[in-house]
Write a protein that holds these residues in place. Structure first.
Motif, PDB file in Angstrom:
ATOM      1  N   VAL A 125       0.834  -1.206   0.000  1.00  0.00           N
ATOM      2  CA  VAL A 125       0.000   0.000   0.000  1.00  0.00           C
ATOM      3  C   VAL A 125       0.864   1.250   0.000  1.00  0.00           C
ATOM      4  N   GLY A 126       1.878   1.255   0.871  1.00  0.00           N
ATOM      5  CA  GLY A 126       2.729   2.435   0.970  1.00  0.00           C
ATOM      6  C   GLY A 126       3.524   2.723  -0.291  1.00  0.00           C
ATOM      7  N   GLN A 127       3.893   1.672  -1.031  1.00  0.00           N
ATOM      8  CA  GLN A 127       4.717   1.863  -2.214  1.00  0.00           C
ATOM      9  C   GLN A 127       3.894   1.897  -3.501  1.00  0.00           C
ATOM     10  N   ALA A 128       2.985   0.934  -3.644  1.00  0.00           N
ATOM     11  CA  ALA A 128       2.215   0.869  -4.894  1.00  0.00           C
ATOM     12  C   ALA A 128       1.045   1.836  -4.902  1.00  0.00           C
ATOM     13  N   GLY A 129       0.521   2.162  -3.723  1.00  0.00           N
ATOM     14  CA  GLY A 129      -0.638   3.050  -3.658  1.00  0.00           C
ATOM     15  C   GLY A 129      -0.439   4.369  -4.378  1.00  0.00           C
ATOM     16  N   PRO A 130       0.627   5.112  -4.059  1.00  0.00           N
ATOM     17  CA  PRO A 130       0.831   6.383  -4.765  1.00  0.00           C
ATOM     18  C   PRO A 130       1.021   6.208  -6.269  1.00  0.00           C
ATOM     19  N   VAL A 131       1.689   5.121  -6.668  1.00  0.00           N
ATOM     20  CA  VAL A 131       1.889   4.882  -8.104  1.00  0.00           C
ATOM     21  C   VAL A 131       0.558   4.637  -8.799  1.00  0.00           C
ATOM     22  N   LEU A 132      -0.280   3.791  -8.193  1.00  0.00           N
ATOM     23  CA  LEU A 132      -1.588   3.498  -8.781  1.00  0.00           C
ATOM     24  C   LEU A 132      -2.478   4.727  -8.783  1.00  0.00           C
ATOM     25  N   ALA A 133      -2.392   5.525  -7.696  1.00  0.00           N
ATOM     26  CA  ALA A 133      -3.200   6.744  -7.640  1.00  0.00           C
ATOM     27  C   ALA A 133      -2.779   7.724  -8.730  1.00  0.00           C
ATOM     28  N   GLU A 134      -1.475   7.823  -8.953  1.00  0.00           N
ATOM     29  CA  GLU A 134      -0.990   8.718 -10.010  1.00  0.00           C
ATOM     30  C   GLU A 134      -1.418   8.225 -11.382  1.00  0.00           C
ATOM     31  N   ARG A 135      -1.357   6.921 -11.588  1.00  0.00           N
ATOM     32  CA  ARG A 135      -1.801   6.379 -12.879  1.00  0.00           C
ATOM     33  C   ARG A 135      -3.295   6.621 -13.069  1.00  0.00           C
ATOM     34  N   ARG A 136      -4.067   6.426 -12.005  1.00  0.00           N
ATOM     35  CA  ARG A 136      -5.508   6.672 -12.102  1.00  0.00           C
ATOM     36  C   ARG A 136      -5.787   8.132 -12.429  1.00  0.00           C
ATOM     37  N   ARG A 137      -5.004   9.038 -11.840  1.00  0.00           N
ATOM     38  CA  ARG A 137      -5.176  10.462 -12.130  1.00  0.00           C
ATOM     39  C   ARG A 137      -4.853  10.756 -13.591  1.00  0.00           C
ATOM     40  N   LEU A 138      -3.772  10.156 -14.098  1.00  0.00           N
ATOM     41  CA  LEU A 138      -3.388  10.379 -15.491  1.00  0.00           C
ATOM     42  C   LEU A 138      -4.467   9.873 -16.448  1.00  0.00           C
ATOM     43  N   VAL A 139      -4.976   8.676 -16.159  1.00  0.00           N
ATOM     44  CA  VAL A 139      -6.028   8.113 -17.017  1.00  0.00           C
ATOM     45  C   VAL A 139      -7.282   8.968 -16.955  1.00  0.00           C
ATOM     46  N   ARG A 140      -7.624   9.436 -15.751  1.00  0.00           N
ATOM     47  CA  ARG A 140      -8.805  10.292 -15.592  1.00  0.00           C
ATOM     48  C   ARG A 140      -8.653  11.590 -16.369  1.00  0.00           C
ATOM     49  N   ASP A 141      -7.488  12.237 -16.227  1.00  0.00           N
ATOM     50  CA  ASP A 141      -7.261  13.491 -16.935  1.00  0.00           C
ATOM     51  C   ASP A 141      -7.273  13.280 -18.447  1.00  0.00           C
ATOM     52  N   HIS A 142      -6.689  12.175 -18.897  1.00  0.00           N
ATOM     53  CA  HIS A 142      -6.684  11.855 -20.321  1.00  0.00           C
ATOM     54  C   HIS A 142      -8.106  11.712 -20.849  1.00  0.00           C
ATOM     55  N   ARG A 143      -8.949  11.019 -20.073  1.00  0.00           N
ATOM     56  CA  ARG A 143     -10.329  10.810 -20.496  1.00  0.00           C
ATOM     57  C   ARG A 143     -11.114  12.126 -20.487  1.00  0.00           C
ATOM     58  N   ARG A 144     -10.898  12.940 -19.462  1.00  0.00           N
ATOM     59  CA  ARG A 144     -11.642  14.191 -19.352  1.00  0.00           C
ATOM     60  C   ARG A 144     -11.311  15.176 -20.475  1.00  0.00           C
ATOM     61  N   ARG A 153      11.941   9.798 -20.940  1.00  0.00           N
ATOM     62  CA  ARG A 153      11.601   8.762 -19.974  1.00  0.00           C
ATOM     63  C   ARG A 153      10.139   8.877 -19.558  1.00  0.00           C
ATOM     64  N   VAL A 154       9.273   9.050 -20.523  1.00  0.00           N
ATOM     65  CA  VAL A 154       7.842   9.118 -20.262  1.00  0.00           C
ATOM     66  C   VAL A 154       7.185   7.983 -21.021  1.00  0.00           C
ATOM     67  N   SER A 155       6.268   7.281 -20.413  1.00  0.00           N
ATOM     68  CA  SER A 155       5.651   6.151 -21.085  1.00  0.00           C
ATOM     69  C   SER A 155       4.250   5.944 -20.555  1.00  0.00           C
ATOM     70  N   GLY A 156       3.519   5.070 -21.238  1.00  0.00           N
ATOM     71  CA  GLY A 156       2.221   4.656 -20.762  1.00  0.00           C
ATOM     72  C   GLY A 156       1.236   5.802 -20.664  1.00  0.00           C
ATOM     73  N   ALA A 157       0.510   5.826 -19.531  1.00  0.00           N
ATOM     74  CA  ALA A 157      -0.540   6.821 -19.326  1.00  0.00           C
ATOM     75  C   ALA A 157       0.026   8.238 -19.360  1.00  0.00           C
ATOM     76  N   ALA A 158       1.213   8.435 -18.809  1.00  0.00           N
ATOM     77  CA  ALA A 158       1.818   9.769 -18.810  1.00  0.00           C
ATOM     78  C   ALA A 158       2.098  10.242 -20.227  1.00  0.00           C
ATOM     79  N   LEU A 159       2.569   9.335 -21.086  1.00  0.00           N
ATOM     80  CA  LEU A 159       2.845   9.699 -22.475  1.00  0.00           C
ATOM     81  C   LEU A 159       1.562  10.056 -23.211  1.00  0.00           C
ATOM     82  N   ARG A 160       0.520   9.244 -23.026  1.00  0.00           N
ATOM     83  CA  ARG A 160      -0.739   9.525 -23.712  1.00  0.00           C
ATOM     84  C   ARG A 160      -1.313  10.876 -23.298  1.00  0.00           C
ATOM     85  N   LEU A 161      -1.234  11.172 -22.006  1.00  0.00           N
ATOM     86  CA  LEU A 161      -1.742  12.463 -21.533  1.00  0.00           C
ATOM     87  C   LEU A 161      -0.883  13.605 -22.070  1.00  0.00           C
TER      88      LEU A 161
END
Length: 408
Positions: free
Chosen positions: A242-261, A282-290
């Protein structure tokens, strides 16, 4: 029939896998910053936790005894690892909670020395004890009255109890100081874990005390205690995940949300400018799409900039607010209408009815994403309102009711 969760290897596989997953999540950071004391402590704890629960299934305990040729050597192996794990837990909590200082180094060194002494004591008492009968499930109660094995058992149980009590106190004080959401959740999981650890120790000590007093309470040690120990370890591993993956998943969720909006606004800008070229670096995945979506929007706004009007947006915003729309929606509608005017002017530069080029036009504000999201939200959900206010603005500016949004 007793609840024999400790008899199944699956029960031990769950915390072992969780520890391994937490270790894998940490691995990239460990490679880059091994000198970080928090990362080192984390690596030791997760590695020891994995080894303990890989070793604990009764079949594996028997394999260790056979491999070494020493009866009950698995008990020394597991208890030593578990004791070192307890010390690593305290070491990590102290290192995690306190800023670097001489006092922190002194406390972690004291913890290391104390638990190293306990491991040494386990080795000495084990060597001195008569423990030739292999016991895979009930070693604690079977040898509770045996000289030196009695001390061996008490040593590891008391060491675990001490670590649980100290850790619970440190975590309780730390929880009041933690501001980060994910770190607070990790601390809560750790608090729950050590509370379960206290039940584990209580059950073990009562069963041993029963042996000393001539009562048969062995089931507390054999059947009741292990589930608490397994749950404790699983929660510790979950806390790190939770302490390590939580912030990463939350950031990815934010990126996906912003991309969709931003999708409706991005689709509008595709009529103005071609899509942005793929980014490098060094940008990839959801961050790159956004990033690409934002780049297309910004390129479009740059082209439309000379035709955008802050005063027009303000007039339409006021009208939309008076019509009952919330402030954020009114701002989005105003921005969308202004974009329609700008797109019409861009596509029809020679139209005699286009806005006066000498009028005061200002670029769309280099606003935070929330402002662009307001416009995108309006394009998605308030097309009728955009059309109505667009026509009202056309009439107010004397441009007639022709829909200028279509290319000339």
């Amino acid at each position: 029939m007793r609840w024999d969760i400790a008899g199944s290897w699956i029960s031990y596989a769950v915390p072992a896998v969780l520890f391994a997953v937490a270790f894998v999540i940490k691995l990239p950071l460990l490679r880059r910053a091994w000198q970080d004391p928090i990362l080192r402590a984390t690596a030791v704890l997760l590695g020891l936790g994995t080894l303990v629960f890989v070793s604990l299934p009764p079949a594996n305990l028997h394999r260790i005894n056979v491999l070494t040729g020493v009866p009950n050597f698995a008990a020394l192996w597991v208890c030593s690892l578990a004791t070192a794990y307890c010390g690593a837990c305290l070491w990590l909590i102290i290192t995690w909670r306190e800023p670097p200082s001489a006092a922190r180094r002194r406390r972690t060194r004291q913890v290391g020395m104390a638990y190293a002494a306990v491991v040494a004591g386990l080795c000495v008492t084990f060597l001195l004890a008569d423990r030739d009968v292999e016991r895979l499930r009930d070693l604690d109660t079977y040898y509770a009255g045996t000289p030196w094995m009695r001390e061996f058992i008490l040593l590891y149980v008391v060491a675990h109890l001490a670590s649980a009590l100290v850790a619970a106190g440190l975590l309780r004080a730390w929880y009041r100081e933690v501001a980060d959401t994910w770190l607070r959740r990790a601390v809560i999981f750790l608090q729950e874990a050590y509370a379960l650890g206290l039940f584990f120790d209580f059950a073990k000590l009562v069963a041993i005390g029963g042996r000393w007093s001539g009562r048969n309470w062995d089931w507390l040690s054999t059947y009741a205690a292990p589930p608490f120990g397994i749950a404790e370890a699983a929660l510790v591993a979950v806390a790190f995940i939770v302490g390590q993956a939580g912030p990463v998943l939350a950031e990815r969720r934010r990126l996906v949300r912003d991309h969709r909006r931003l999708k409706p606004l991005w689709q509008t800008m595709l009529t103005i400018t071609p899509p942005a070229a793929p980014a490098t670096g060094r940008v990839s995945g959801a961050a790159l799409r956004l990033e690409l979506r934002r780049a297309t929007i910004n390129d479009g706004l740059l082209k439309l900039g000379p035709y955008l009007s802050a005063s027009r947006r303000e007039r339409i915003r006021s009208a939309a607010t008076e019509a009952g729309y919330p402030e954020s929606v009114a701002r989005g509608i105003a921005g969308a209408v202004d974009l329609r005017f700008a797109a019409a002017a861009l596509h029809a530069p020679d139209d005699p009815e286009r806005p006066d080029p000498d009028a005061e036009f200002t670029a769309f504000p280099c606003a935070p994403d929330s402002e662009l999201e307001n416009v995108s939200h309006a394009l998605r959900n308030h097309e009728a309102a955009i059309e109505r206010f667009h026509r009202q603005a056309l009439a107010a500016e004397g441009l007639g009711v022709r829909d200028l949004s279509a290319p000339a």
